[in-house]
Scaffold this motif. Structure first.
Motif, short mmCIF file in Angstrom:
data_model
loop_
_atom_site.label_atom_id
_atom_site.label_comp_id
_atom_site.label_asym_id
_atom_site.label_seq_id
_atom_site.Cartn_x
_atom_site.Cartn_y
_atom_site.Cartn_z
N LEU A 170 0.82 -1.20 0.00
CA LEU A 170 0.00 0.00 0.00
C LEU A 170 0.86 1.26 0.00
N ARG B 85 2.08 2.42 -3.21
CA ARG B 85 1.05 3.01 -4.06
C ARG B 85 0.50 4.31 -3.48
N ALA C 211 -7.65 3.26 -1.00
CA ALA C 211 -7.43 1.91 -1.52
C ALA C 211 -8.70 1.10 -1.35
N ARG D 181 -6.25 5.29 -4.97
CA ARG D 181 -4.90 5.20 -5.52
C ARG D 181 -4.51 3.75 -5.78
N ALA D 182 -5.19 2.83 -5.09
CA ALA D 182 -4.87 1.41 -5.23
C ALA D 182 -6.16 0.61 -5.32
N ILE E 192 -6.96 -3.46 -5.38
CA ILE E 192 -6.30 -4.75 -5.20
C ILE E 192 -7.37 -5.84 -5.09
N GLU F 3 -5.19 -5.01 -9.30
CA GLU F 3 -3.96 -5.78 -9.24
C GLU F 3 -4.17 -7.01 -8.36
#
Length: 529
Positions: A61, A64, A119, A141-142, A144, A158
């Motif tokens: 994290l 990122r 995130a 921003r992320a 996952i 991702e």
């Protein structure tokens, strides 16, 4: 705390220091690293493995741009990776919000956006929900995805497994305590985030007596409910892991499977809701008799009213190991043990101090013992709350030095608290209060009834009349519908005053309950319309 042969158990001072920076699991990884921390259908982790992956998650994290103080939204079923994500947030100084994956994309996006998540960690098995949710949020921003070993990651996400594999698992050098922010279930409007102080304890001790956890003794906690709810998260994840006790995750509730897991893993602790009790009691007598539940020492329940007959039957089966708490996301009010409950059946317990709970009428005047009114809970210094981005709602919930979530109840002469219902659910029949939970509890004692909902509907003469909607057991199909309705009406008349009895009873295939056990009365009303 019992000692494990050849292992020096950490002192209370060491445990307190570790908890203060979110590193409780890291501490246990040093002393009982090979013991199971999480057992689940999708994978297991020892304390050492859980700790390493939590450290790796923090590094992922940070790479990122997700920094201490940021918010992280976690949308996931009960998977071991969700536990790793939570433990990473706990030591990474992050505020994490679990998101109910049963929501629509718009509903989920409201929570993700409202909490300001930078995130989003989501279960790949949830299909389009993560993608459609993320598309509505501009602070991320992320993105996952968990569980990409079973399926491809959603577009724009991702894969969790690949990201963690590229990071070291040694303890991060600068841990700081994170915190969680839950959203209220809400009966009207959008749910609101409940903001608590970072150092506010979310452990079991905050609500009831310590459950006597002892690391290294084989204790296990069975997590029966979804981790996106406060009860399972606090009582079946955060508290046991912080105490060095492993957790067994259920992916979904099933009464027979719960009994199997209790016996297989020699479960000592668990948290349930009353609906689960009712489902367990409806299992065939032979199955219940064959189940070995002797390992249980601490069964905690709350979240919704428990009919006294249901709880009495569970105590008769499980023994004196059932504890109850009365609390909300906003704060805790009372708890009661098995011995005390048998002496005060129906009570949710005594508040921890004489002034912790007060009962007030519509004018704010404190009610005498035995008189029902609004339940008000003291605002504890250092543990007070506010609703995120909604100061008006915060003020509406406050009553000076107290707050309310809209529940109705009374204190008896000895200070035992009884919850009768929610103010929004109260039925005013001819000027007399009818509490739906009381009528529902009687309906649930009939062997044909699997679930029940009682609500008020408009009546020209009385203002409101009492209507019941029942979900029947499969075996009830042998009885003619009209005969069964007459039987249920007679059952209510036998056990309730006339004004509390339903003037009409209807049947339905299923009643809408959340996976925290709470009945969605608004959906029942909409269906009736």
């Amino acid at each position: 705390m019992a000692d494990t042969p050849g292992v020096r158990m950490p002192t209370l001072e060491e445990r307190t220091e570790a908890a203060g920076v979110g590193m409780s699991v890291a501490l246990w990884a040093q002393v009982i690293g090979d013991e199971p921390a999480v057992t689940s259908p999708g994978g297991d982790r020892t304390f050492a493995e859980l700790n390493a992956n939590a450290n790796a998650m923090v590094r992922v994290l940070r790479a990122r741009g997700v920094e201490p103080g940021d918010s992280v939204a976690i949308m996931c079923r009960n998977r071991v990776e969700m536990v790793e994500a939570v433990q990473g947030c706990l030591r990474g100084g992050l505020r994490w919000t679990p998101v109910n994956w049963h929501l629509t994309p718009a509903e989920a996006a409201h929570i993700v956006g409202d909490c300001g998540a930078t995130a989003l960690i989501a279960d790949a098995a949830l299909g389009d929900l993560p993608v459609e949710t993320a598309a509505r949020c501009d602070t991320l921003r992320a993105r996952i995805a968990i569980g990409t070993d079973d399926t491809s990651p959603p577009a724009g996400f991702e894969p969790w497994e690949d990201l963690l594999a590229g990071q070291p698992g040694d303890d991060i050098e600068d841990p700081s305590a994170g915190t969680r922010m839950l959203y209220t279930s809400g009966t009207t409007g959008f749910p609101k985030g409940v903001v608590r102080p970072t150092n506010y304890s979310t452990g079991l001790k905050a609500i009831t007596d310590a459950p006597k956890y002892a690391a290294g003794t084989g204790q296990r906690n069975l997590c029966t409910g979804p981790l996106h709810h406060g009860g399972p998260m606090s009582f079946s994840l955060l508290a046991p892991l912080a105490s060095g006790v492993g957790v067994v995750l259920m992916d979904r509730w099933d009464a027979s499977e719960a009994l199997r897991l209790i016996e297989r893993h020699r479960i000592t602790h668990t948290h349930m809701v009353p609906t689960m009790f009712h489902r367990l009691l409806q299992l065939p007598d032979a199955e219940r008799a064959a189940a070995d539940v002797s390992s249980l020492t601490y069964v905690l329940h709350g979240a919704a009213p428990c009919p006294p007959a249901t709880k009495a039957a569970m105590l008769d089966w499980f023994g004196p190991v059932i504890w109850e708490y009365y609390a909300a996301t906003e704060g805790a009010a009372a708890s009661i043990g098995p011995k005390e409950w048998l002496e005060h059946p129906g009570s949710v317990g005594q508040p921890p101090a004489a002034n912790h709970v007060r009962i007030a009428d519509d004018d704010g005047v404190e009610c005498a013992p035995g008189i029902a009114g609004e339940i008000q809970i003291v605002r504890v210094e250092g543990a007070d709350f506010e609703y995120l981005n909604d100061p008006d709602k915060t003020e509406r919930a406050r009553r000076g030095g107290y707050f309310t979530v809209g529940d109705i109840g009374y204190l008896d002469d000895d200070g035992w608290l009884f919850v009768t219902d929610r103010s929004d659910d109260l039925i005013l029949r001819g000027g007399v209060n009818v509490y739906p939970a009381e009528t529902e509890a009687v309906l649930l004692t009939h062997p044909a009834v699997r679930d029940a909902a009682v609500l008020g509907v408009a009546d020209e003469d009385l203002g409101e009349r009492v209507l019941a909607v029942v979900e029947l057991n499969d075996a009830a199909g042998a009885t003619a519908p009209d005969d069964l309705l007459d039987e249920l009406a007679a059952h209510c008349a036998e056990h309730l005053a006339g004004f509390k009895c339903p003037s009409e009873i209807r049947m339905t295939e299923s009643l809408p309950r959340g996976d925290n056990g709470k009945l969605h009365r608004r959906q029942v009303r909409e269906h009736l319309r």
